[in-house]
Design a protein around this motif. Structure first.
Motif, PDB file in Angstrom:
ATOM      1  N   GLU A  37      -3.839   0.335  -2.550  1.00 57.23           N
ATOM      2  CA  GLU A  37      -3.052  -0.796  -3.027  1.00 57.23           C
ATOM      3  C   GLU A  37      -2.119  -0.365  -4.143  1.00 57.23           C
ATOM      4  O   GLU A  37      -2.481   0.458  -4.977  1.00 57.23           O
ATOM      5  CB  GLU A  37      -3.971  -1.902  -3.577  1.00 57.23           C
ATOM      6  N   CYS A  38      -0.928  -0.939  -4.133  1.00 62.49           N
ATOM      7  CA  CYS A  38       0.028  -0.711  -5.211  1.00 62.49           C
ATOM      8  C   CYS A  38       0.926  -1.939  -5.303  1.00 62.49           C
ATOM      9  O   CYS A  38       0.828  -2.849  -4.477  1.00 62.49           O
ATOM     10  CB  CYS A  38       0.839   0.556  -4.972  1.00 62.49           C
ATOM     11  N   LYS A  39       1.782  -1.963  -6.294  1.00 63.78           N
ATOM     12  CA  LYS A  39       2.713  -3.077  -6.445  1.00 63.78           C
ATOM     13  C   LYS A  39       3.853  -2.924  -5.440  1.00 63.78           C
ATOM     14  O   LYS A  39       4.294  -1.806  -5.160  1.00 63.78           O
ATOM     15  CB  LYS A  39       3.270  -3.107  -7.862  1.00 63.78           C
ATOM     16  N   ARG A  75       9.385  -7.131  -2.695  1.00 59.41           N
ATOM     17  CA  ARG A  75      10.169  -5.885  -2.697  1.00 59.41           C
ATOM     18  C   ARG A  75      11.643  -6.173  -2.419  1.00 59.41           C
ATOM     19  O   ARG A  75      12.534  -5.679  -3.114  1.00 59.41           O
ATOM     20  CB  ARG A  75       9.598  -4.917  -1.669  1.00 59.41           C
ATOM     21  N   ARG A  84       0.853  -1.189   0.000  1.00 62.67           N
ATOM     22  CA  ARG A  84       0.000   0.000   0.000  1.00 62.67           C
ATOM     23  C   ARG A  84       0.890   1.242   0.000  1.00 62.67           C
ATOM     24  O   ARG A  84       2.012   1.212   0.512  1.00 62.67           O
ATOM     25  CB  ARG A  84      -0.895   0.025   1.237  1.00 62.67           C
ATOM     26  N   ASP A  85       0.341   2.332  -0.530  1.00 58.62           N
ATOM     27  CA  ASP A  85       1.062   3.598  -0.490  1.00 58.62           C
ATOM     28  C   ASP A  85       0.746   4.329   0.810  1.00 58.62           C
ATOM     29  O   ASP A  85      -0.005   3.812   1.652  1.00 58.62           O
ATOM     30  CB  ASP A  85       0.757   4.455  -1.733  1.00 58.62           C
ATOM     31  N   GLU A 127       6.913  -3.400  -5.804  1.00 57.27           N
ATOM     32  CA  GLU A 127       8.102  -2.807  -6.417  1.00 57.27           C
ATOM     33  C   GLU A 127       7.938  -1.307  -6.670  1.00 57.27           C
ATOM     34  O   GLU A 127       8.904  -0.622  -6.998  1.00 57.27           O
ATOM     35  CB  GLU A 127       8.427  -3.481  -7.760  1.00 57.27           C
ATOM     36  N   ASP A 128       6.719  -0.794  -6.527  1.00 58.11           N
ATOM     37  CA  ASP A 128       6.429   0.607  -6.785  1.00 58.11           C
ATOM     38  C   ASP A 128       7.144   1.493  -5.765  1.00 58.11           C
ATOM     39  O   ASP A 128       7.142   1.202  -4.567  1.00 58.11           O
ATOM     40  CB  ASP A 128       4.919   0.834  -6.690  1.00 58.11           C
ATOM     41  N   ASP A 129       7.746   2.572  -6.238  1.00 60.53           N
ATOM     42  CA  ASP A 129       8.427   3.513  -5.335  1.00 60.53           C
ATOM     43  C   ASP A 129       7.479   4.116  -4.302  1.00 60.53           C
ATOM     44  O   ASP A 129       7.914   4.564  -3.247  1.00 60.53           O
ATOM     45  CB  ASP A 129       9.086   4.640  -6.128  1.00 60.53           C
ATOM     46  N   LYS A 130       6.185   4.132  -4.613  1.00 62.60           N
ATOM     47  CA  LYS A 130       5.196   4.703  -3.687  1.00 62.60           C
ATOM     48  C   LYS A 130       4.843   3.759  -2.539  1.00 62.60           C
ATOM     49  O   LYS A 130       4.235   4.177  -1.566  1.00 62.60           O
ATOM     50  CB  LYS A 130       3.910   5.043  -4.442  1.00 62.60           C
ATOM     51  N   ALA A 131       5.197   2.492  -2.662  1.00 59.18           N
ATOM     52  CA  ALA A 131       4.840   1.505  -1.633  1.00 59.18           C
ATOM     53  C   ALA A 131       5.533   1.836  -0.318  1.00 59.18           C
ATOM     54  O   ALA A 131       6.747   2.054  -0.278  1.00 59.18           O
ATOM     55  CB  ALA A 131       5.215   0.106  -2.089  1.00 59.18           C
ATOM     56  N   THR A 132       4.733   1.892   0.745  1.00 66.19           N
ATOM     57  CA  THR A 132       5.281   2.207   2.070  1.00 66.19           C
ATOM     58  C   THR A 132       5.008   1.117   3.098  1.00 66.19           C
ATOM     59  O   THR A 132       5.623   1.114   4.162  1.00 66.19           O
ATOM     60  CB  THR A 132       4.710   3.533   2.608  1.00 66.19           C
TER      61      THR A 132
END
Length: 105
Positions: A34-36, A53, A28-29, A38-43
């Motif tokens: 929800e996000c991937k 990750r 999740r951001d 690997e996404d830079d926004k994922a926290t």
């Protein structure tokens, strides 16, 4: 330290604080969307999302697969996703600690 130990340790670090752990989503951001993983926004991440990750950061798909096996062995007979979503943060961190110890032995 082997690649699988590195991935498991990094994944555990990612979810070490309760506010960086997620249920019912791989990642999740900062707004809870929800996000991937690997996404830079994922926290924040679930158990498996943290492994995704960590393995992406360390460029090791094989370590990801071995890490999943190690977590499954500790969570058995419950699948990792169900364990993550049905237990608390402390239990999830404990699973990582046990998996890391077993891989290191």
């Amino acid at each position: 330290m082997t690649p699988v130990e590195q991935v498991l340790t990094r994944a555990r670090d990612l979810i070490g604080r309760a506010d960086r752990w997620s249920q019912e989503a791989l990642a999740r951001d900062e707004h809870g969307n929800e996000c991937k993983p690997e996404d830079d926004k994922a926290t924040c991440f679930c158990m498996v999302g943290a492994l995704v990750r960590a393995s992406a950061e360390l460029h090791s798909q094989e370590a990801f697969h071995q890490g999943v096996k190690a977590l499954k062995a500790v969570c058995a007979p419950m699948p990792c996703f169900i364990f993550n979503d049905s237990h608390g943060h402390r239990d999830v961190v404990r699973v990582f600690d046990q998996a890391i110890a077993q891989v290191a032995a």
